[in-house]
Write an enzyme that holds these catalytic residues in place. Structure first.
Site, PDB file in Angstrom:
ATOM      1  N   GLU A  81       0.819  -1.218   0.000  1.00  0.00           N
ATOM      2  CA  GLU A  81       0.000   0.000   0.000  1.00  0.00           C
ATOM      3  C   GLU A  81       0.846   1.258   0.000  1.00  0.00           C
ATOM      4  OE1 GLU A  81      -0.869  -2.678   1.667  1.00  0.00           O
ATOM      5  OE2 GLU A  81      -2.943  -3.078   1.086  1.00  0.00           O
TER       6      GLU A  81
ATOM      7  N   HIS B 256     -11.018  -4.489   9.897  1.00  0.00           N
ATOM      8  CA  HIS B 256     -11.529  -4.350   8.525  1.00  0.00           C
ATOM      9  C   HIS B 256     -12.808  -3.519   8.445  1.00  0.00           C
ATOM     10  CE1 HIS B 256      -8.818  -7.717   7.688  1.00  0.00           C
ATOM     11  NE2 HIS B 256      -9.086  -7.621   6.412  1.00  0.00           N
TER      12      HIS B 256
HETATM   13  C1  LIG Z   1      -2.052  -4.385   4.387  1.00  0.00           C
HETATM   14  C2  LIG Z   1      -3.067  -5.284   3.765  1.00  0.00           C
HETATM   15  N1  LIG Z   1      -3.321  -5.131   2.462  1.00  0.00           N
HETATM   16  C3  LIG Z   1      -4.238  -5.926   1.864  1.00  0.00           C
HETATM   17  C4  LIG Z   1      -4.891  -6.892   2.570  1.00  0.00           C
HETATM   18  C5  LIG Z   1      -5.937  -7.747   1.874  1.00  0.00           C
HETATM   19  N2  LIG Z   1      -5.487  -9.102   1.777  1.00  0.00           N
HETATM   20  C6  LIG Z   1      -5.862 -10.002   2.684  1.00  0.00           C
HETATM   21  S1  LIG Z   1      -5.161 -11.450   2.414  1.00  0.00           S
HETATM   22  C7  LIG Z   1      -4.363 -10.952   1.051  1.00  0.00           C
HETATM   23  C8  LIG Z   1      -3.477 -11.900   0.318  1.00  0.00           C
HETATM   24  C9  LIG Z   1      -2.378 -12.372   1.206  1.00  0.00           C
HETATM   25  O1  LIG Z   1      -1.623 -13.357   0.598  1.00  0.00           O
HETATM   26  P1  LIG Z   1      -0.502 -14.129   1.382  1.00  0.00           P
HETATM   27  O2  LIG Z   1       0.219 -13.179   2.280  1.00  0.00           O
HETATM   28  O3  LIG Z   1       0.298 -14.871   0.404  1.00  0.00           O
HETATM   29  O4  LIG Z   1      -1.282 -15.092   2.347  1.00  0.00           O
HETATM   30  P2  LIG Z   1      -2.234 -16.313   1.999  1.00  0.00           P
HETATM   31  O5  LIG Z   1      -3.605 -15.741   1.776  1.00  0.00           O
HETATM   32  O6  LIG Z   1      -1.692 -16.984   0.802  1.00  0.00           O
HETATM   33  O7  LIG Z   1      -2.215 -17.180   3.198  1.00  0.00           O
HETATM   34  C10 LIG Z   1      -4.655  -9.611   0.820  1.00  0.00           C
HETATM   35  C11 LIG Z   1      -4.136  -8.844  -0.316  1.00  0.00           C
HETATM   36  C12 LIG Z   1      -4.597  -6.999   3.938  1.00  0.00           C
HETATM   37  N3  LIG Z   1      -5.211  -7.886   4.708  1.00  0.00           N
HETATM   38  N4  LIG Z   1      -3.682  -6.197   4.510  1.00  0.00           N
END
Ligand SMILES: Cc1ncc(C[n+]2csc(CCOP(=O)(O)OP(=O)(O)O)c2C)c(N)n1
Lengths: 328, 326
Positions: A60, A129
């Site tokens: 972000e 959230h």
């Molecule tokens: C700072 C932030 N930006 C965006 C999100 C939205 N978001 C939640 S999970 C996710 C994907 C995360 O992927 P990863 O870290 O690979 O974890 P996984 O879901 O594969 O376990 C996103 C973009 C968030 N929770 N926090």
């Protein structure tokens, strides 16, 4: 006129402006291939290609800063956050760069950027959230903050934002994305910033709101009508600039005001509105102004407690009875 | 397969039990979600169980553990009861966070499970902070933090790494690389796919392996935990894994092919362990474990169903300690 959903109206504004102006691009997490976390940008990658609909990793602060930089030298970015809650990660970029560059540079540079995302309460997504973030940003000179409550405003205000030469923060209500409404098709339909709208005419009390709570206020007004109370509902649409004349006009008419919005009660947009009204229309007031906001706690997950924390028609109606001195 | 050390079958059976418990817990959670008993987001850990289970088995109960929103597995592995976990998903006061946290915010202070967090990466400095406290107090505790590969691009991850390495803090940073961040595949989020290389720039120890076998996870992460405990040195570990479900309940996971998914299911760590243990003559023990877990899962759903909801009086009481004039 077309009937469309709020999310489609946001999309239509982006598409029209991207077609009109090559310099406009969209960037954010999952905006392209995934079609948007809330499907707001559905179809846009196909239409504009990956050069202009850009999937960013979870960065972000990075993609905000990069877009501020690009805007300083002539592009017109639209930055999408998955929710405004995550914009806190980019707060420094927004507060210390986007907002201040015009003044710091003595007016030499400007930052024509739009930051947009769902805002406020969602459904049962817990305390990290669910917050309403406009209060933090409306505080900052150099930023403009908009909060549409209808599909037509979502389109018209977003188009105004994209055409604007300053940083504009666009607060979409997450729970309104599916809402349908009439939206003008004219590609030059814009809703100018800083103009409130009377969502319901009334003479006994003014309920002042923006975003999703406008609809809650309308529900409250319908409830109050049964008791013979005629409430006016004012939809601010724009928090900065703020339409203070509309505040004065409605209070001149009703002499009583209740504010309702999402977010915590301490400080925030409500404090500003109260200040303007008491300064500009003190003599018109027949009662203290009351506020109906989130309760003063982080948002709980439990569904009933979540409803308890949110502004509800009943709570608004109660506040109205109180300013009318009709509370039993 | 490089299960490096000799382990008793008892340990392996115990780890299988945990993995099976998590798997069945989440399958029931998915069903309850479909019935509307669970709200909000529900991110399942199905497919990744070997990571949390193997890692936690190498920790001491006093060590600290923190993760992101995909937190049911770690919580159960750390010893949270399935009752407390299911009740939390149901938003009940008997839940691990009294029904106030929900799926993404499982906390269990008693078991040093210091939470699931929704802003990805923001929890990494918190974890480093627990390691800092441990070094400060010289109490020999180690911290472990889990995050997804999608989150390693975010600033807080790097600031946490930076300080952990600079101050030699006893922490193990585990990146669970399940190849997707929501709908975005690894190659579209990272310029260098070997996440463990990020350790190099910070002068940090590193490791990288596939989590197909829970005992291997136990050993490899265990090595880093030992290093942290003995020499107060941090380690970055990239564990390659896979999630069988979509990112959350609303994600059908269309960005990957059925063939890819099928192929990965062939390496399901539960299957791997089960087949190995069965081969060693533990069929009955496995069946007993599975039957016991079925009873436990049925019980936790019933318990969650029957539990009361939290009341509004809890809200202020959990916002500040004691009365507070606003
Ligand atoms: C700072 C932030 N930006 C965006 C999100 C939205 N978001 C939640 S999970 C996710 C994907 C995360 O992927 P990863 O870290 O690979 O974890 P996984 O879901 O594969 O376990 C996103 C973009 C968030 N929770 N926090």
């Amino acid at each position: 006129m077309s009937v469309m959903r709020y999310r489609e109206a946001v999309r239509a504004a982006m598409i029209e402006e991207m077609e009109r102006d090559e310099r406009v691009y969209l960037i954010g997490e999952e905006v392209g291939a995934y079609q948007g976390a809330y499907k707001v940008s559905e179809g846009m990658l196909e239409r504009f290609g990956p050069k202009r609909v850009i999937d960013a990793p979870i960065t972000e602060s990075g993609f905000t800063g990069i877009s501020i930089g690009a805007a300083m030298v002539g592009l017109r970015p639209i930055v999408e956050y998955m929710t405004w809650n995550f914009s806190a990660v980019a707060f420094d970029q927004i507060l210390n760069n986007a907002a201040k560059i015009r003044q710091m540079s003595g007016g030499q540079l400007h930052v024509p950027i739009v930051l947009r995302a769902p805002n406020g309460s969602a459904r049962q997504v817990g305390s990290q959230h669910s917050h309403a973030m406009e209060h933090f940003y409306a505080h900052v000179p150099g930023l403009k903050v908009l909060a549409p409550a209808t599909p037509a405003d979502a389109k018209g205000l977003l188009k105004a934002a994209i055409r604007d030469d300053d940083p504009v923060l666009f607060m979409e209500s997450e729970t309104l994305y599916n809402m349908k409404g009439e939206v003008p098709d004219d590609p030059d339909f814009v809703v100018p910033m800083g103009q409130a709208r009377v969502a319901r005419e009334g003479k006994d009390v003014s309920i002042i709101a923006y975003g999703r709570p406008v609809h809650v206020a309308l529900e409250a007004a319908a409830q109050l009508e049964k008791e013979g109370i005629d409430a006016e509902v004012v939809d601010l649409r724009s928090l900065r600039p703020l339409d203070e004349q509309a505040l004065v006009r409605t209070v001149q008419k009703t002499h009583r005001a209740v504010l309702t919005y999402e977010g915590w009660p301490y400080g925030g947009v409500g404090g500003e509105i109260v200040d303007r009204i008491q300064r500009l229309a003190f003599d018109e007031l027949d009662a203290p102004i009351l506020r109906v906001t989130f309760r003063d706690v982080p948002m709980p997950y439990n569904a009933k407690l979540e409803q308890y924390v949110l502004p509800q028609p009943d709570r608004i109606a109660d506040a109205v009875r109180e300013v009318l001195y009709r509370k039993g | 397969m490089t299960t490096t050390r000799q382990h008793s079958d008892e340990l392996h059976l115990a780890l299988y039990r945990k993995m099976f418990q998590i798997r069945r817990f989440e399958e029931e959670a998915a069903r309850a979600y479909a019935q509307g008993k669970i709200g909000g987001f529900l991110h399942l850990y199905i497919g990744q169980e070997a990571v949390a289970v193997g890692a936690v088995a190498a920790l001491e109960p006093t060590d600290y553990a923190i993760t992101t929103y995909r937190d049911h597995g770690l919580a159960l592995a750390r010893g949270m009861t399935s009752r407390a976990a299911m009740s939390e998903l149901f938003g009940k006061v008997t839940g691990c966070s009294k029904g106030l946290g929900g799926s993404m915010h499982f906390f269990d202070a008693e078991h040093n499970m210091l939470g699931g967090y929704g802003i990805v990466g923001g929890h990494v400095p918190l974890a480093v902070g627990t390691a800092f406290a441990s070094k400060y107090r010289e109490d020999g505790r180690v911290a472990i933090v889990f995050l997804g590969e999608g989150a390693v691009s975010i600033g807080d991850f790097h600031e946490g790494m930076s300080l952990a390495a600079l101050w030699k803090l006893p922490i193990v940073i585990v990146v669970e690389n399940n190849e997707y961040a929501m709908g975005t595949s690894l190659s579209r989020t990272l310029s260098v796919e070997d996440v463990s290389l990020k350790a190099v720039g910070y002068g940090m120890a590193r490791d990288r392996f596939f989590a197909n076998h829970v005992l291997e996870v136990h050993d490899r992460i265990g090595e880093a935990i030992e290093r942290a405990r003995k020499t107060s040195e941090p380690t970055l570990i990239e564990v390659r894994t896979y999630r069988f479900r979509g990112h959350s309940m609303s994600d059908p996971g269309k960005y990957r092919t059925p063939a890819e998914l099928e192929e990965r299911k062939q390496k399901d760590p539960l299957m791997v362990s089960r087949a190995e243990l069965e081969g060693k003559g533990h069929k009955e023990a496995l069946e007993k474990i599975e039957a016991e877990i079925e009873v436990e899962i049925e019980d936790c759903v019933r318990f969650a169903d029957e539990s009361p909801e939290p009341g509004p009086e809890l809200l202020e009481a959990t916002t500040y300690k004691g009365a507070f004039a606003r």
